[in-house]
Design a protein around this motif. Structure first.
Motif, PDB file in Angstrom:
ATOM      1  N   ILE A 273       0.839  -1.202   0.000  1.00  0.00           N
ATOM      2  CA  ILE A 273       0.000   0.000   0.000  1.00  0.00           C
ATOM      3  C   ILE A 273       0.872   1.249   0.000  1.00  0.00           C
TER       4      ILE A 273
ATOM      5  N   GLY B 205       0.956   2.813  -7.815  1.00  0.00           N
ATOM      6  CA  GLY B 205      -0.085   2.764  -8.846  1.00  0.00           C
ATOM      7  C   GLY B 205      -1.316   2.095  -8.274  1.00  0.00           C
ATOM      8  N   ALA B 206      -2.299   1.843  -9.128  1.00  0.00           N
ATOM      9  CA  ALA B 206      -3.542   1.222  -8.658  1.00  0.00           C
ATOM     10  C   ALA B 206      -3.276  -0.151  -8.038  1.00  0.00           C
TER      11      ALA B 206
ATOM     12  N   PRO C 285      -3.019  -0.114  -3.811  1.00  0.00           N
ATOM     13  CA  PRO C 285      -4.232  -0.298  -3.005  1.00  0.00           C
ATOM     14  C   PRO C 285      -4.976  -1.593  -3.321  1.00  0.00           C
ATOM     15  N   LEU C 286      -4.931  -2.052  -4.571  1.00  0.00           N
ATOM     16  CA  LEU C 286      -5.685  -3.273  -4.918  1.00  0.00           C
ATOM     17  C   LEU C 286      -5.032  -4.506  -4.297  1.00  0.00           C
TER      18      LEU C 286
ATOM     19  N   THR D 157      -5.035  -4.241  -0.461  1.00  0.00           N
ATOM     20  CA  THR D 157      -6.313  -4.631   0.131  1.00  0.00           C
ATOM     21  C   THR D 157      -6.484  -6.142   0.081  1.00  0.00           C
TER      22      THR D 157
ATOM     23  N   ARG E 103     -12.616  -2.773  -3.432  1.00  0.00           N
ATOM     24  CA  ARG E 103     -11.783  -1.582  -3.638  1.00  0.00           C
ATOM     25  C   ARG E 103     -11.929  -1.033  -5.051  1.00  0.00           C
TER      26      ARG E 103
END
Lengths: 221, 209
Positions: free
Chosen positions: B77, B82-83, B86-87, B90, B124
């Motif tokens: 995290i 980049g995305a 968080p993906l 999570t 998410r």
């Protein structure tokens, strides 16, 4: 105290630029930039967002404006892991227009919900306040000619929104909500435009008197 | 006979294998992302997993699978950028929560972890199947894992195979989430980099002893 703002962008320069623009209209609002990755590259940084959230929080909550994809995802993750997530809101709004509108709303003392709503107001769904919603008295009307050199651009528009927001009245300018920065700006009113203001509600007369005085003062310019 | 439980030491070996695989296939992942995204998936994930490696050493020898997964989550995290940060962050966080305090995972526990990870990604990113995202690798993997019986090695192998097939199956799709969604039909013919990195992680799991 006001609601604080955090601007999250993939680019540090975009975030700083948006903060600079929004701060011009909201000198007392804390607006923190969280742009780019930790090493200054393009991307989003969880740590920068966390730090910006801490910086912008003064007890009244924080509204977050984001650009693309991972900016939103990282902001959501930061919100989920925050100690007081109920005081953080992510606005679903274009980053520049949303930040400016939110800054003006925060500057005029609006609470968290109202600042989010100001950011999210869209021209597409612009509906003028209905006179029927305001049973107190009939509509008051004011017509004047804009004298500002560049028309009702960002700064004078912010003055108008701030003034209109101070009264218990539904105020429209050319049929749109005069308390909505985005809607006022979207009118694109130029110098020399003949502009109609209408107001209903308990403070309708006072609101229009204040707007008339403001216009005579060229909206502070 | 293979072990029937995946303990903390296995989890650690798996993460090390993922880090090695990401590192060696970094250019390939970035090339996929260059075609339909912003050309940073391989570098971003590599930065994240290299940071994870640095922190694994500080972890207790007796760390549970959940503790390892949580360390991976918080590190990704804050370092990926980049995305995928968080993906995957999570996913690992939800997986860690599903693993809880258990010392080791049996087949059912493994399926719980995989399911929680997938659910976290869906929550998410709000992507659905066929949106040309990592969900297109995760969901078939979870479904295959759940149907694979009570042998952990069979569960891992089923998940890895299904994830790879799912990643390949993103090629003809138009993207509805992420940067590729701006490209419309130009995304057709390209494999989703997130689906491919998911397949890589689950393949590494199947090969970790």
């Amino acid at each position: 105290m006001t609601v604080g703002l955090v601007v999250v962008s993939h680019s540090a320069r975009i975030a700083e630029g948006v903060v600079e623009l929004a701060a011009q209209m909201a000198p007392s609002v804390t607006i923190a930039a969280a742009g780019g990755t930790d090493d200054g590259g393009i991307g989003t940084s969880f740590d920068r967002i966390q730090a910006a959230l801490a910086e912008a929080e003064s007890g009244d909550g924080v509204v977050v404006l984001c650009d693309l994809g991972s900016a939103v995802l990282t902001a959501e993750t930061a919100l989920e892991l925050a100690e007081a997530p109920e005081r953080i809101r992510i606005a679903d709004a274009p980053i520049v227009e949303g930040a400016v509108a939110a800054a003006v709303a925060a500057e005029s003392g609006d609470g968290l919900d109202a600042v989010v709503a100001a950011a999210e107001a869209r021209q597409a769904e612009a509906a003028p306040p209905q006179a029927g919603d305001e049973p107190a008295g009939e509509a008051q009307r004011l017509e004047l000619v804009l004298e500002n050199e560049h028309g009702l651009h960002a700064r004078p528009a912010a003055e108008l929104v701030r003034t209109a927001s101070g009264f218990d009245a539904a105020v429209t300018v050319e049929g749109v909500d005069a308390k909505s920065m985005l809607r006022v700006l979207a009118l694109g009113l130029d110098r020399g435009s003949r502009v109609v203001f209408e107001a209903t509600g308990p403070d309708a007369r006072d609101a229009l008197a204040a707007i008339e005085a403001l216009a005579r003062n060229r909206f502070g310019e | 006979m293979a072990e029937q439980h995946l303990d903390g030491a296995w989890t650690r070996r798996w993460i090390e294998a993922v880090a090695a695989a990401v590192s060696s296939r970094k250019a390939e992942l970035t090339a996929l992302d260059r075609a339909i995204g912003d050309a940073d998936h391989g570098e971003n994930l590599d930065r994240g997993f290299q940071a994870v490696l640095g922190k694994l050493d500080a972890l207790d020898d007796g760390a549970t699978p959940g503790a390892v997964l949580k360390l991976v989550a918080t590190t990704l995290i804050s370092t990926v950028g980049g995305a995928a940060g968080p993906l995957y962050g999570t996913a690992f966080l939800k997986g860690a929560m599903a693993a809880g305090e258990r010392d080791a995972l049996d087949a059912a526990g493994l399926v719980e972890v995989l399911t929680a990870a997938r659910d976290g990604i869906v929550a998410r990113g709000k992507a659905e199947l066929q949106d040309k995202t990592m969900v297109d690798a995760w969901t078939p993997a979870v479904d295959a894992a759940a149907a694979a019986g009570d042998d952990v090695r069979a569960v891992l192998e089923a998940a890895a195979e299904a994830a790879q097939a799912g990643a390949v199956a993103t090629e003809p799709l138009v993207a509805h989430k992420g940067r590729a969604s701006y490209l419309g039909e130009r995304a057709i013919g390209h494999r989703d980099p997130g689906a491919e990195s998911t397949a890589l992680m689950l393949r590494a799991a199947a090969e970790t002893r």
